[in-house]
Design a protein around this motif. Structure first.
Motif, mmCIF file in Angstrom:
data_model
loop_
_atom_site.group_PDB
_atom_site.id
_atom_site.type_symbol
_atom_site.label_atom_id
_atom_site.label_comp_id
_atom_site.label_asym_id
_atom_site.label_seq_id
_atom_site.Cartn_x
_atom_site.Cartn_y
_atom_site.Cartn_z
ATOM 1 N N THR A 4 1.233 -1.613 -0.057
ATOM 2 C CA THR A 4 0.224 -0.135 -0.082
ATOM 3 C C THR A 4 0.883 0.861 0.174
ATOM 4 O O THR A 4 2.113 1.137 -0.023
ATOM 5 C CB THR A 4 -0.668 -0.166 1.538
ATOM 6 O OG1 THR A 4 0.063 0.255 2.135
ATOM 7 C CG2 THR A 4 -1.875 -1.029 0.922
ATOM 8 N N LEU A 5 0.471 1.987 -0.691
ATOM 9 C CA LEU A 5 1.203 3.178 -0.517
ATOM 10 C C LEU A 5 -0.437 4.935 0.185
ATOM 11 O O LEU A 5 -1.076 4.516 -0.882
ATOM 12 C CB LEU A 5 0.983 3.608 -1.388
ATOM 13 C CG LEU A 5 2.036 5.032 -1.783
ATOM 14 C CD1 LEU A 5 3.046 5.763 -1.338
ATOM 15 C CD2 LEU A 5 2.370 5.362 -3.413
ATOM 16 N N ARG A 6 0.512 5.652 1.090
ATOM 17 C CA ARG A 6 -0.428 7.162 1.307
ATOM 18 C C ARG A 6 -0.076 8.283 0.901
ATOM 19 O O ARG A 6 0.666 7.863 0.898
ATOM 20 C CB ARG A 6 0.028 6.773 3.238
ATOM 21 C CG ARG A 6 -0.817 5.573 3.763
ATOM 22 C CD ARG A 6 -0.321 5.733 5.039
ATOM 23 N NE ARG A 6 -0.804 4.646 6.133
ATOM 24 C CZ ARG A 6 -0.588 4.299 7.465
ATOM 25 N NH1 ARG A 6 -0.197 5.307 7.800
ATOM 26 N NH2 ARG A 6 -0.851 3.476 7.779
ATOM 27 N N TYR A 7 -1.419 8.471 -0.135
ATOM 28 C CA TYR A 7 -0.880 10.171 -0.487
ATOM 29 C C TYR A 7 -1.859 10.993 -0.580
ATOM 30 O O TYR A 7 -2.985 10.329 -0.119
ATOM 31 C CB TYR A 7 -0.708 9.629 -2.056
ATOM 32 C CG TYR A 7 0.108 11.120 -2.481
ATOM 33 C CD1 TYR A 7 1.336 10.514 -3.001
ATOM 34 C CD2 TYR A 7 -0.442 11.639 -3.205
ATOM 35 C CE1 TYR A 7 2.041 11.977 -3.844
ATOM 36 C CE2 TYR A 7 0.170 13.058 -3.376
ATOM 37 C CZ TYR A 7 1.811 12.658 -4.311
ATOM 38 O OH TYR A 7 2.705 13.560 -4.611
ATOM 39 N N THR A 8 -1.457 12.552 0.045
ATOM 40 C CA THR A 8 -2.729 13.415 0.328
ATOM 41 C C THR A 8 -2.342 14.478 -0.434
ATOM 42 O O THR A 8 -1.119 14.554 -1.335
ATOM 43 C CB THR A 8 -2.537 13.760 2.038
ATOM 44 O OG1 THR A 8 -1.139 14.361 2.309
ATOM 45 C CG2 THR A 8 -2.828 12.765 3.056
ATOM 46 N N VAL A 9 -3.692 14.936 -0.542
ATOM 47 C CA VAL A 9 -3.858 16.433 -1.783
ATOM 48 C C VAL A 9 -4.287 17.902 -1.206
ATOM 49 O O VAL A 9 -5.342 16.434 0.018
ATOM 50 C CB VAL A 9 -4.412 15.959 -3.238
ATOM 51 C CG1 VAL A 9 -4.420 16.952 -4.088
ATOM 52 C CG2 VAL A 9 -3.341 15.051 -4.139
ATOM 53 N N HIS A 10 -4.001 18.530 -1.168
ATOM 54 C CA HIS A 10 -5.154 19.217 -0.017
ATOM 55 C C HIS A 10 -5.345 20.583 -0.781
ATOM 56 O O HIS A 10 -4.681 20.845 -2.163
ATOM 57 C CB HIS A 10 -4.011 20.236 0.612
ATOM 58 C CG HIS A 10 -3.865 19.484 1.670
ATOM 59 N ND1 HIS A 10 -4.192 19.202 2.256
ATOM 60 C CD2 HIS A 10 -2.024 18.957 1.470
ATOM 61 C CE1 HIS A 10 -2.519 18.574 3.647
ATOM 62 N NE2 HIS A 10 -1.784 18.731 2.877
ATOM 63 N N VAL A 11 -6.929 20.760 -1.410
ATOM 64 C CA VAL A 11 -7.612 21.942 -2.583
ATOM 65 C C VAL A 11 -8.918 22.027 -1.564
ATOM 66 O O VAL A 11 -9.671 21.801 -0.860
ATOM 67 C CB VAL A 11 -8.335 20.581 -2.850
ATOM 68 C CG1 VAL A 11 -8.906 21.328 -4.496
ATOM 69 C CG2 VAL A 11 -7.407 19.421 -4.123
ATOM 70 N N GLN A 12 -8.905 23.468 -2.209
ATOM 71 C CA GLN A 12 -9.693 24.388 -1.577
ATOM 72 C C GLN A 12 -10.983 24.648 -2.729
ATOM 73 O O GLN A 12 -10.151 25.073 -3.748
ATOM 74 C CB GLN A 12 -9.200 25.637 -0.961
ATOM 75 C CG GLN A 12 -10.081 26.426 -0.203
ATOM 76 C CD GLN A 12 -9.395 28.043 0.457
ATOM 77 O OE1 GLN A 12 -8.508 28.181 0.147
ATOM 78 N NE2 GLN A 12 -10.425 28.866 0.843
ATOM 79 N N VAL A 13 -12.092 24.522 -2.158
ATOM 80 C CA VAL A 13 -13.474 24.836 -3.015
ATOM 81 C C VAL A 13 -14.216 26.192 -2.579
ATOM 82 O O VAL A 13 -14.367 26.523 -1.530
ATOM 83 C CB VAL A 13 -14.170 23.859 -2.517
ATOM 84 C CG1 VAL A 13 -15.606 24.170 -3.534
ATOM 85 C CG2 VAL A 13 -14.066 22.299 -3.207
ATOM 86 N N LEU A 14 -13.885 27.096 -3.352
ATOM 87 C CA LEU A 14 -14.861 28.513 -3.226
ATOM 88 C C LEU A 14 -16.119 27.961 -3.504
ATOM 89 O O LEU A 14 -16.501 27.711 -4.817
ATOM 90 C CB LEU A 14 -14.093 29.406 -4.478
ATOM 91 C CG LEU A 14 -12.355 29.622 -3.383
ATOM 92 C CD1 LEU A 14 -12.027 30.142 -4.701
ATOM 93 C CD2 LEU A 14 -12.319 30.295 -2.570
ATOM 94 N N PRO A 15 -17.094 29.571 -2.929
ATOM 95 C CA PRO A 15 -17.880 29.431 -3.334
ATOM 96 C C PRO A 15 -18.637 29.881 -5.355
ATOM 97 O O PRO A 15 -17.542 30.702 -5.743
ATOM 98 C CB PRO A 15 -18.969 30.286 -2.703
ATOM 99 C CG PRO A 15 -18.134 30.260 -1.553
ATOM 100 C CD PRO A 15 -16.501 30.283 -2.400
ATOM 101 N N SER A 16 -19.226 29.316 -6.115
ATOM 102 C CA SER A 16 -19.151 29.702 -7.284
ATOM 103 C C SER A 16 -21.069 30.052 -7.098
ATOM 104 O O SER A 16 -21.167 31.094 -7.509
ATOM 105 C CB SER A 16 -19.186 28.379 -7.821
ATOM 106 O OG SER A 16 -19.839 27.104 -8.051
#
Length: 1436
Positions: free
Chosen positions: A1043-1055
């Protein structure tokens, strides 16, 4: 000089002996010569032991003549020239040496008391003088070394014993020379000493020098001259040559020698040392004139030249261990012990000893006691009675009120005399006294005589009387002395105390005045010791500490340390031992011992206090004690202990930066001295338990080289790994043969590393100090074993030496070991308060296991240490024992499993934006690299946010997902089963000529790119957790998958902000109006709505407010400027082609089977597929398809996310694992809306979902019947199963969120306007069409329809504020209709309304009652109109 008295069983007897009557000895030279024959220097020394050996009971009479029987009565014999008070400073210096000597000789154990239960009976039964013999010496010296003082008469001689030899040629002349009765030698410059004392004459007869007749003649002549107070004492009866005293054998009987042996040697040792100390003090102070007045000064300051310097901070490095002084003292002690035995009393026979005892008893009984009784009677009649009478009281009161507070300086009152001497307070040259003839002095002497004769009650009365006079005259020392004796008398009485507060008040005032007014701390100390001993005798342990702490001022550190230590022990002897106060007072005692240079006592006190704090989390107190122990151990030469204690203080974060730096420097210096002493290499040998830097074992992680370093929340990752493993096993991605291996691998939490593949150990180092520290030669400590089996926890040796190794290559930081290679960091500097994670690599060379045991490093280039790792697993909380205690599972994360070569997945995400708009879809690229040595296959992904992502095939890279498709279908068949959207397979390159698929392989060293679309499903900051699972293309017996762990950070803005609502249509039954309000939340960009797609098994959608044929109308209503809102209305009606799978029926059957315990083999495992109608309302030229990747995936994942949340809210008692076997993804009445949009200026695209619009009749999902008989007869193996079933039944039958609706819907239709000639044609009869429809999928319902007249009170009341004038009307024909409607059946009824006049009429006046079945308890629904149905009748 007298010796300290030994300890006595009773404190009352001990104090009585210390202040017993004093007899002054004046002996002639020939008498002294007779004593020296026995190796006894003087007659005073000869007779001194017999003062404590008075046999029989003495019965003096009190002031009323009542006998007072006294056992063990004693007197004190002192030389007439040694009655003065000793030098207080010399006494305290002698006490300091005695305390140190006793501590060095003490062999008792150190009490290890941590809590109240450790206070044993053995400890409580041991006298404190045995536990602390140094305090016993202090007590004996303080109470025994006394002398003449002005404010009390205990040490004034009661009698003088004049001793001559019978061989003296002129006895009378010798007596006159020895003692002048008018001006005795001890009264010179002491007008407060009474000269009128008893004179007692003793004639010594030595049979070897004179005959008895000669001695008798001399005695008779003397008796006629001086009176009856005479005695002829025969001594030295053993035969010898009178001309040669040494002719007798130098040997005495043991019983006779023991009389003088200990006391005489000890007495002369004390006297010689006091003279030495006094002479050394005289060299720096004013020479003494021989006066014995008190001089109170700071003991600490006066002895500063004698005490060792107390070093603070970094100066400890220059302080050597004081070994010379200790060696000298040891030699002195050994010299004393090696002195040959002196044959004291060699000329004495047992008869001579008896003669002495008889003489002393006769003296006491017939001379001294009667003299004291006569004196008591005389003073009581002449002085005390007068002052206690009315006259004395009136005279005293009038003097206080109207006269002067001070008497004139007459011989009968207060006098001031000039004094000098070592005990005179600094700055004082005069002394306020009462002459011995003054009434106040005589009353004090009266009280003292009564006290010495054990008449404590009478003495207390006299003390109380004279105390008032002392207070009036402001003679504070006299007043303090009477306060002391008032409290002593109360405690010496053999009766219960009436008030403890009175006793404590007396002693408190005495101590305060001795210290404050009189500057006499020596007397205050003696008072406190007496008070303490008497309180101990009465067992008043709770009152002792207050009295002792009262005398812990700054003037004497030694005294304060002794008393604080005693106070600590007293706290343990209370009824409920107070262990924390015991520890606190020991810390204070250790501090004062240290200031007094009593190193060993300070070390012992701190050591006992450390046990109290061992189980507490008081870091500041612990650090203080450890630091003090380290310093004391260093000065005592215990370098190993000092190193241990100082190492415990290194991580003290509460100190200032300067102090922390001093701690480090002192520790390094001491450790260097220790290594030199032991002959070890500090850079190789390990110092265990070093607290710098701080390493949290729970934060230590082992990862592979491809892992991210910021993957936090290990519990969440572990749960995801378990879920992914179960899913892979369930769906066959992991073969059944490796199922057990995969489960074991998951349970062990072991990192799997292939041969030649680096494993990275992440260790967080924390410098808690405010100063920088340096670490060098940082390398892991590992252990290899061939076995791959898990071993039980093994103790790791903290004394491991720095491993020897060689560097693999000059350019590499890896060092070569036989089984593996380890990375070494040459140097690290941790700044103040810095936390830094270091990454150390381990490259295995052979298959098996490698255990990471700890970390080697060198602190500040001097101290090498090995820090073992003790990582714990999760806390166990299943059994009762585990719940009631803290039990952790074993941790296997540091035990690395080494296998044969394997694939190694390395990932990179490209073009991932930091921010996206809500609903926006962005394509990113997932780069998959195989850095291992085998092919990579079976790549699976579990994500924490499945509705946000979609993975495509490599062939779909860079495709336009919103492009139109030529042959778009209007229907779509889907699997209606709930699925796990979080787990997907990632396609990999196939064989030659094949497209990418889940069975593809990435060969070693190759890379493939896979498209991954990200959609902003929900607003906020999100951390996507990606867990990848993959396998080798070749079978491996040691591992199932990696197994491999990976994280990604994303911010969702209002539309866009979208609100949708529905309401029934007024034109047809079972039709609805949908309203959508859309607000543009952006401040710059326009949103172009491109398409609205509806997916539903039974509904279709058509626009109402938008004319799709008019480009201008579409443009105006689908382009939303910034911060603007648009509204649109649509009609939803049933589709001509509806799904016939009826998912509600399958759900009801599944729930019924679960409730009725139907075997799983008889249950239909999967729901039938469902046919969805796809209605696309395109607002632009192109038509966006629904069933292409990734749009279809996003729609289904969002649907699944909503459906799962909806089920969790409705059925919280059903586990998630059961959802797939009980519920479907779509129900028949569901409608999902997809709104596509575009931002041309930014070239952004996206879409929003409106999910969960259900226009069907709401019914409980379970429409079957519960088999009560089956329920009663069903037996469950476990109680938890029965409870689960009961909760399920309640959630289905009594769930408030699943309230059923009426299955029948009704609509009234008629003409809106009618023209009629009422005059010619009469009444207007209007046909009314009433339509009923059963919208339930399974319920057959009975109905009753009543048409209500306008006057019916039960009907709906017409609002009074209505602008229309509503006229009454009448129904004609049948007004009640009944019948039955089957599921989906529709029925139309005709009725007639009759109007009399033109006007506006509301014909929507009816009442519908619906019953779903014939049961008595069946549910009944009642319908009434909510809106009017108006008809306007006009005249033609």
């Amino acid at each position: 000089m007298e010796k300290p008295l030994p300890s006595y069983p009773s404190a009352r007897d001990f104090i009585a002996k210390t202040i017993s009557p004093v007899i002054a000895i004046a002996a002639s030279e020939d008498a002294e010569e007779l004593c020296r024959v026995n190796h006894i220097p003087s007659f005073a020394d000869f007779i001194k032991p017999f003062g404590d050996m008075i046999t029989g009971r003495i019965s003096p009479r009190d002031w009323q003549g009542v006998p007072i029987p006294i056992d063990n009565f004693s007197v004190r014999f002192k030389p007439i020239n040694k009655l003065d008070e000793p030098n207080h400073q010399a006494v305290m210096k002698f006490i300091q040496d005695e305390v140190k000597l006793k501590g060095d000789k003490f062999q008792g154990p150190i009490e290890e008391i941590k809590c109240r239960s450790d206070v044993s009976e053995g400890y409580l039964n041991t006298p404190l003088d045995e536990l602390t013999p140094w305090y016993g010496s202090f007590k004996n010296i303080m109470l025994s070394l006394r002398g003449i003082t002005e404010h009390e008469t205990f040490d004034h001689p009661v009698a003088t014993m004049i001793v001559i030899s019978s061989s003296n040629p002129d006895p009378v002349s010798t007596i006159m020379q020895l003692y002048n009765p008018n001006v005795p030698s001890f009264t010179i410059d002491k007008p407060y000493v009474d000269t009128n004392i008893l004179r007692y004459y003793v004639v010594l007869h030595d049979p070897n020098r004179t005959t008895l007749e000669q001695s008798t003649a001399v005695f008779e002549k003397l008796k006629r001259t001086v009176g009856l107070h005479c005695y002829l004492l025969q001594i030295n009866s053993n035969p010898r040559d009178p001309l040669d005293d040494d002719s007798i054998e130098d040997m005495s009987q043991d019983e006779i020698r023991a009389i003088w042996e200990h006391g005489l040697a000890e007495s002369y040792r004390i006297e010689s040392e006091l003279q030495t100390y006094a002479s050394s003090l005289d060299a720096t102070t004013t020479p003494s004139s021989g006066s014995g007045h008190t001089r109170s000064s700071s003991i600490a300051s006066n002895l500063s030249s004698l005490q060792a310097t107390v070093v603070h901070g970094t100066s400890i490095r220059s302080v050597p261990i004081d070994s010379t002084t200790e060696e000298t003292e040891t030699k002195q002690v050994q010299g004393v012990l090696e002195t040959p035995v002196i044959q004291y009393g060699r000329c004495m026979s047992p008869d001579d000893v008896d003669n002495v005892k008889n003489m002393v008893r006769e003296f006491v009984v017939q001379s001294m006691v009667p003299f004291m009784e006569r004196s008591i009677q005389h003073w009581n009649e002449q002085v005390a009675s007068a002052r206690r009478g009315l006259t004395g009281r009136l005279f005293g009161a009038s003097r206080r009120l109207f006269g002067s507070t001070n008497r004139s300086a007459t011989p009968q009152s207060v006098q001031t005399i000039a004094v000098q001497g070592p005990n005179v307070p600094i700055g004082s040259s005069t002394l306020t006294i009462y002459p011995y003839a003054a009434p106040e002095a005589q009353m004090r002497k009266l009280a003292d005589y009564a006290f010495m004769l054990h008449d404590y009650k009478f003495a207390h009365t006299i003390y109380d009387t004279v105390r008032r006079d002392y207070a009036t005259e402001k003679t504070y020392k006299y007043h303090a002395g009477t306060q002391e004796m008032l409290g002593t008398c109360l405690l010496m009485m053999n009766q219960p105390l009436t008030s403890k507060l009175d006793v404590d008040r007396h002693f408190e005032l005495a101590v305060q005045q001795y210290i404050g007014r009189c500057r006499a701390p020596f007397h205050a100390t003696r008072t406190t010791v007496m008070y303490y001993e008497l309180l101990k005798m009465r067992g008043m342990w709770k009152d002792v500490p207050t009295a002792l702490v009262r005398m812990t001022g700054e003037d004497s550190d030694l005294r304060s340390g002794l008393l604080l230590e005693q106070a600590a022990h007293c706290f343990l002897r209370a009824n409920k031992p107070m262990v924390r106060k015991y520890g606190f007072h020991l810390v204070m005692a250790g501090h004062r011992y240290g200031k007094a240079s009593q190193r060993l006592h300070a070390y012992r006190a701190y050591k006992m206090a450390s046990y109290v704090l061992a189980d507490h989390s008081w870091s500041v107190a612990k650090s203080h004690i450890q630091f003090a122990l380290g310093r004391q151990a260093y000065h005592l030469g215990r370098l190993e202990d000092a190193v241990t204690y100082f190492s415990n203080v290194l991580a003290d974060t509460k100190q200032t930066p300067q102090q922390q730096l001093a701690h480090i420097r002192e520790f390094l210096f001491i450790y260097k001295q220790y290594t030199i002493q032991q002959g070890i290499d500090p850079l190789k040998e390990s110092l265990p338990h070093l607290t710098l830097p701080v390493i949290e074992d729970k934060d230590i992680q082992v990862t592979l080289s491809n892992a991210q370093s910021n993957t936090t929340n290990p519990e969440e990752w572990a749960l995801m790994e378990i879920e992914l493993l179960e899913e892979c096993i369930k769906n066959g991605h992991i073969s059944s043969a490796k199922k057990a291996l995969a489960v074991q691998q998951q349970d062990d939490h072991r990192v799997v590393c292939a041969v030649g593949e680096p494993a990275i150990v992440h260790v967080e180092l924390h410098n808690p100090l405010q100063v920088a520290i340096t670490l060098s030669d940082v390398i892991l400590g590992c252990q290899y074993r061939k076995s791959t089996e898990v071993v039980e926890d093994q103790e790791v040796d903290a004394y491991q030496v720095m491993p020897e190794c060689k560097q693999s290559s000059e350019a590499s930081d890896l060092f070569d070991f036989e089984e593996f290679e380890l990375q070494k960091i040459s140097e690290i500097t941790l700044e103040p308060m810095e936390k830094r994670t270091i990454n150390l690599a381990m490259v295995p060379r052979h298959e098996g296991s490698v255990q990471v045991n700890g970390l080697h490093y060198t602190l500040n280039e001097l101290v090498h240490t090995f820090r073992p790792f003790h990582k714990k697993g999760k806390r166990l909380n299943k059994t009762k024992e585990e719940m009631m205690s803290v039990v952790h599972a074993p941790d296997r994360s540091l035990d690395i499993l080494v296998t044969s070569p394997m694939p190694l997945l390395d990932l990179n995400f490209h073009h991932v934006p930091e921010t996206i708009l809500s609903g926006e879809v962005v394509q990113t690229v997932l780069e998959i690299n195989n850095k291992g040595h085998k092919g990579l296959t079976g790549l699976r992904l579990k994500s924490s946010h499945p509705s946000f992502i979609c993975v495509g095939n490599p062939e779909e890279m860079d495709k336009d997902i919103y492009a139109s498709k030529s042959n778009t279908s209007t229907r779509l068949e889907l699997n209606n089963q709930l699925f796990d959207a979080s787990v997907i397979s990632i396609p990999l390159p196939g064989k030659k000529g094949e497209e990418s698929n889940e069975h593809g392989v990435v060969n070693p060293g190759e890379t493939t790119l896979v498209p991954l679309w990200v959609r902003g499903d929900r607003i906020g900051k999100h951390t996507f957790k990606f867990l990848f699972s993959y396998q080798s293309d070749e079978d491996n017996d040691m591992i199932a998958h990696r197994t491999l762990r990976y994280t990604v950070h994303v911010q969702v803005l209002p539309s866009l902000k979208i609100n949708a609502f529905t309401r029934p249509s007024t034109t047809a039954v079972n039709e609805y109006i949908l309203g959508i309000e859309i607000e543009n939340l952006q401040t710059v960009a326009n949103f172009d709505l491109t398409q609205l797609t509806a997916t539903s098994p039974m509904w279709t959608i058509a626009p109402l407010s938008i004319d799709l044929t008019s480009a201008q109308d579409v443009q105006e209503k689908t382009v939303i400027p910034p911060r603007q809102t648009t509204f649109a209305y649509y009609k939803i009606k049933k589709s001509d082609t509806m799904d016939t799978s009826c998912p509600e029926k399958w759900t009801s059957n599944a729930l019924g089977a679960l409730l009725n315990n139907v075997p799983e083999t008889k249950i239909k495992a999967k729901p039938p597929p469902i046919q969805l109608n796809l209605n696309k309302l395109s607002f632009r030229e192109n038509e966006i398809p629904f069933d292409i990747s990734p749009l279809k995936t996003f729609a289904l994942n969002s649907r699944m996310h909503w459906r799962q949340g909806n089920l969790e809210g409705q059925f919280p008692n059903i586990s998630h694992e059961r959802y797939g076997s009980l519920f479907t993804l779509y129900n028949s009445g569901d409608v999902d809306l997809t709104l596509y949009w575009d931002i041309p200026q930014m070239k952004r695209h996206g879409h929003h979902y409106i999910i969960g619009v259900n226009l069907g009749v709401q019914q409980n999902p379970f429409q079957g019947t519960l088999d009560t008989s089956s329920k009663a007869n069903t037996r469950t193996m476990f109680e938890a199963t029965a409870k689960e079933r009961a909760l399920l039944v309640n959630s289905l039958t009594r769930n408030r969120t699943l309230k059923d609706e009426s299955p029948i819907k009704l609509m009234v239709s008629c003409a809106d306007k009618l023209a009629h000639n009422f005059d010619q044609q009469g009444l207007l009869k209007v046909p009314i069409r009433i339509t009923l429809q059963n919208c339930s999928w399974n319920r057959t319902s009975k109905y009753t329809l009543e048409l209500l007249p306008w006057s019916d009170k039960s009907g709906k009341q017409i609002p009074s504020k209505n602008s229309l004038n509503i006229f009454p009307f009448h129904w004609t024909g049948s007004t009640v209709f009944t019948g039955t409607l089957k599921p989906d059946e529709k029925l139309s009824l005709d009725a007639f309304a009759t109007f009399q006049l033109p006007g506006v009429y509301d014909v929507n006046r009816w009442k519908l009652t619906v019953r779903t079945d014939d049961k008595e308890d069946s549910e009944v629904f009642v319908h009434q109109p909510s809106l009017p149905q108006l008809i306007t009748a006009i005249v033609v």
